[in-house]
Design a protein around this motif. Structure first.
Motif, PDB file in Angstrom:
ATOM      1  N   ARG A  61       0.774  -1.113   0.028  1.00  0.00           N
ATOM      2  CA  ARG A  61      -0.104  -0.161   0.008  1.00  0.00           C
ATOM      3  C   ARG A  61       0.915   1.634  -0.095  1.00  0.00           C
ATOM      4  O   ARG A  61       0.964   1.975   1.193  1.00  0.00           O
ATOM      5  CB  ARG A  61      -0.931   0.170   1.068  1.00  0.00           C
ATOM      6  N   VAL A  62       1.557   1.973  -1.584  1.00  0.00           N
ATOM      7  CA  VAL A  62       2.635   2.147  -1.414  1.00  0.00           C
ATOM      8  C   VAL A  62       1.661   3.914  -1.759  1.00  0.00           C
ATOM      9  O   VAL A  62       0.835   4.111  -2.786  1.00  0.00           O
ATOM     10  CB  VAL A  62       3.290   1.874  -2.580  1.00  0.00           C
ATOM     11  N   SER A  63       1.586   4.819  -1.248  1.00  0.00           N
ATOM     12  CA  SER A  63       1.682   6.263  -1.507  1.00  0.00           C
ATOM     13  C   SER A  63       3.530   6.900  -2.101  1.00  0.00           C
ATOM     14  O   SER A  63       4.573   6.715  -1.639  1.00  0.00           O
ATOM     15  CB  SER A  63       1.059   7.323  -1.047  1.00  0.00           C
ATOM     16  N   LEU A  78       2.118  24.474  -3.313  1.00  0.00           N
ATOM     17  CA  LEU A  78       1.023  24.043  -3.781  1.00  0.00           C
ATOM     18  C   LEU A  78       1.517  22.193  -3.855  1.00  0.00           C
ATOM     19  O   LEU A  78       3.118  21.843  -4.190  1.00  0.00           O
ATOM     20  CB  LEU A  78       1.046  24.252  -5.166  1.00  0.00           C
ATOM     21  N   THR A  79       0.463  21.235  -3.861  1.00  0.00           N
ATOM     22  CA  THR A  79       0.968  20.094  -3.397  1.00  0.00           C
ATOM     23  C   THR A  79      -0.697  19.790  -4.693  1.00  0.00           C
ATOM     24  O   THR A  79      -1.711  20.152  -4.616  1.00  0.00           O
ATOM     25  CB  THR A  79       0.072  19.562  -1.899  1.00  0.00           C
ATOM     26  N   LEU A  80      -0.613  18.681  -5.252  1.00  0.00           N
ATOM     27  CA  LEU A  80      -1.721  17.456  -5.875  1.00  0.00           C
ATOM     28  C   LEU A  80      -1.660  16.127  -5.269  1.00  0.00           C
ATOM     29  O   LEU A  80      -0.292  16.120  -5.716  1.00  0.00           O
ATOM     30  CB  LEU A  80      -0.727  18.161  -7.555  1.00  0.00           C
ATOM     31  N   LEU A  81      -3.064  16.164  -5.294  1.00  0.00           N
ATOM     32  CA  LEU A  81      -3.339  15.059  -4.327  1.00  0.00           C
ATOM     33  C   LEU A  81      -3.448  14.346  -5.509  1.00  0.00           C
ATOM     34  O   LEU A  81      -5.083  14.170  -4.796  1.00  0.00           O
ATOM     35  CB  LEU A  81      -3.371  14.955  -2.853  1.00  0.00           C
ATOM     36  N   GLY A  82      -2.759  13.582  -5.911  1.00  0.00           N
ATOM     37  CA  GLY A  82      -4.381  12.232  -6.783  1.00  0.00           C
ATOM     38  C   GLY A  82      -4.070  11.111  -6.042  1.00  0.00           C
ATOM     39  O   GLY A  82      -3.398  10.686  -4.985  1.00  0.00           O
ATOM     40  N   GLY A 145       0.530  10.661  -5.417  1.00  0.00           N
ATOM     41  CA  GLY A 145       0.594  10.019  -6.399  1.00  0.00           C
ATOM     42  C   GLY A 145      -0.123   8.810  -4.630  1.00  0.00           C
ATOM     43  O   GLY A 145       0.355   8.212  -3.813  1.00  0.00           O
ATOM     44  N   CYS A 146      -1.038   8.925  -4.120  1.00  0.00           N
ATOM     45  CA  CYS A 146      -2.233   8.531  -2.750  1.00  0.00           C
ATOM     46  C   CYS A 146      -2.720   7.449  -2.729  1.00  0.00           C
ATOM     47  O   CYS A 146      -3.497   6.437  -3.979  1.00  0.00           O
ATOM     48  CB  CYS A 146      -2.442   9.163  -2.214  1.00  0.00           C
TER      49      CYS A 146
END
Length: 443
Positions: A61-63, A78-82, A145-146
């Motif tokens: 289970r890797v982010s 700025l943080t982009l949470l995909g 990449g969450c």
């Protein structure tokens, strides 16, 4: 991929690989397998000068986070949470392979294509383009990449917020969804930006009756009858419509006649909204959905215990205590006999419709759709953005769709059979992210 590949083409190629990885999250700890997509993303960024950090709170289970440090410590980050996990499929109801990422007639089919792998791919492509440009942003840019978003982030963004909260900034965050269009009554256009989301108030209601042999029910207080009555009373609850500027502004954006507008604001009728009626009702009400009921095990035994589980979604400002009070009022003379157990509980979160990031979103929309008004909305479901808001940051759902893609149409694709995304929307979202990064971070 070749270095001269346009970023929208790179996003399309990456999206297809993320779909093929099939990181299916069935809400158990050992599902997901997002390590595959973390590896894909790490390969995608190979050869660039980015800081890479992997997080693995549970095997596979890797982010993964990719950071480009800014030149000015005082500049806005700025943080982009995909997210890279997807929900399961009901395979017999698909007409094509859900993990083949087939492209046909301008669409890419596959589980997660809309939720939210096309945005994740766009974020990655835009971030890599910054890294390859050779110029550093003023503020720090991070793409994450969450894992585990579909199970509310306990092994993904939620875990990161609690256990690695300083790994990247939570001050200004973007994630799913946004940039679809409202079917305005007069034929004009309006664009949606998601500024908040409802919370969670999951409950288990348990009641007890008489046990005994199934062959002799006479004179017994049947637990199944009791839980059915509990369910009936809960289903009869009619929470009031909200009265806030977000809901009223959303209704006004449709430009209905005055009577229709008033009926919508008052919550007396949603028929004018067509395929947006369910979403709009959810946006304007606390909702209660009975989703699980259980009593007994053996067919010849009268069960002594039964329970019902409720998926309750509160709006901003609605408390867990007020929800319990509402349930007890509805149960009436059964309230003393029913145990109310809290399952997942989270308050709703919302970000302001002002400030540097919100203004950058509005300006970016205006670049692609000049003069089109922007309408802030509340998401009925959850996203990783709530963790940013809880840590004191702002979070907005951001993407961009072609003019004919309405909010209702996009919502209908989420978790659907034969899920797909329009190739044109992948391109548009990728270019919009790149433009917003340039506007917000100066690179």
């Amino acid at each position: 991929m070749q270095e001269d590949t346009p970023i929208d083409e790179a996003a399309i190629t990456l999206l297809k690989q993320l779909v093929r990885n099939g990181c299916v999250n069935d809400l158990t700890a050992d599902s997901g397998g997002e390590a595959k997509s973390a590896d894909t993303l790490e390969q995608f960024f190979s050869g660039t000068d980015v800081q890479v950090r992997r997080f693995e709170p549970h095997p596979n289970r890797v982010s993964i986070a990719f950071t480009i440090e800014g030149t000015d410590p005082e500049a806005e980050p700025l943080t982009l949470l995909g997210h890279t996990d997807v929900v399961p499929v009901d395979l017999p109801k698909w007409t094509r392979d859900p993990f083949a990422a087939e492209e046909e007639a301008g669409r890419i089919y596959g589980r997660g294509a809309t939720d939210m792998l096309y945005i994740t791919a766009a974020m990655a492509a835009a971030t890599r383009d910054v890294a390859r440009s050779g110029d550093r942003p003023k503020g720090t840019l991070t793409f994450v990449g969450c894992a585990d978003e579909e199970a509310r982030g306990g092994l993904g963004a939620g875990w990161l917020a609690s256990h690695a909260g300083d790994a990247f900034s939570w001050k200004n965050c973007l994630s799913e969804e946004g940039g679809s269009h409202l079917p305005v009554a007069d034929g004009s256009d309006a664009l949606v930006v998601v500024v908040g989301e409802k919370g969670a108030a999951q409950r288990r209601l348990t009641i007890h009756g008489d046990a005994g042999h199934g062959s002799t029910p006479y004179g017994r207080e049947l637990t199944v009858d009791l839980i059915a009555e509990v369910a009936r009373r809960v289903c009869a609850i009619e929470p009031p419509v909200t009265s806030d500027e977000l809901w009223e502004g959303y209704v006004r954006a449709f430009r209905f006649d005055e009577d229709t507008q008033r009926a919508l604001i008052d919550g007396s009728s949603y028929s004018a909204l067509g395929d947006l009626a369910r979403y709009s009702h959810a946006m304007s009400h606390l909702t209660i959905a009975p989703t699980v009921m259980h009593a007994g095990g053996a067919i010849n035994v009268l069960p002594s215990t039964a329970h019902i589980e409720l998926d309750i979604r509160p709006l901003p400002g609605q408390t867990q205590e007020s929800i319990d009070e509402m349930l007890r009022d509805a149960l009436g003379d059964l309230a003393e006999r029913v145990t109310i157990e809290h399952l997942i509980t989270e308050d709703a979160t919302v970000s302001p419709t002002e400030g540097p990031l919100y203004e950058a979103i509005v300006e970016t929309f205006d670049e692609f759709f000049p003069g089109v008004p922007v309408v802030p909305t509340i998401a009925a479901g959850g996203s990783d953005l709530r963790f940013a808001r809880r840590k004191g940051g702002v979070g907005y759902g951001f993407a961009l769709h072609e003019r004919q893609r309405t909010l209702g149409g996009v919502l209908d694709l989420l978790h659907s059979h034969d899920e797909y995304v329009e190739v044109a929307d992948v391109r548009l979202t990728t270019l919009a992210y790149r433009s917003l990064i340039r506007r917000f971070l100066g690179v």
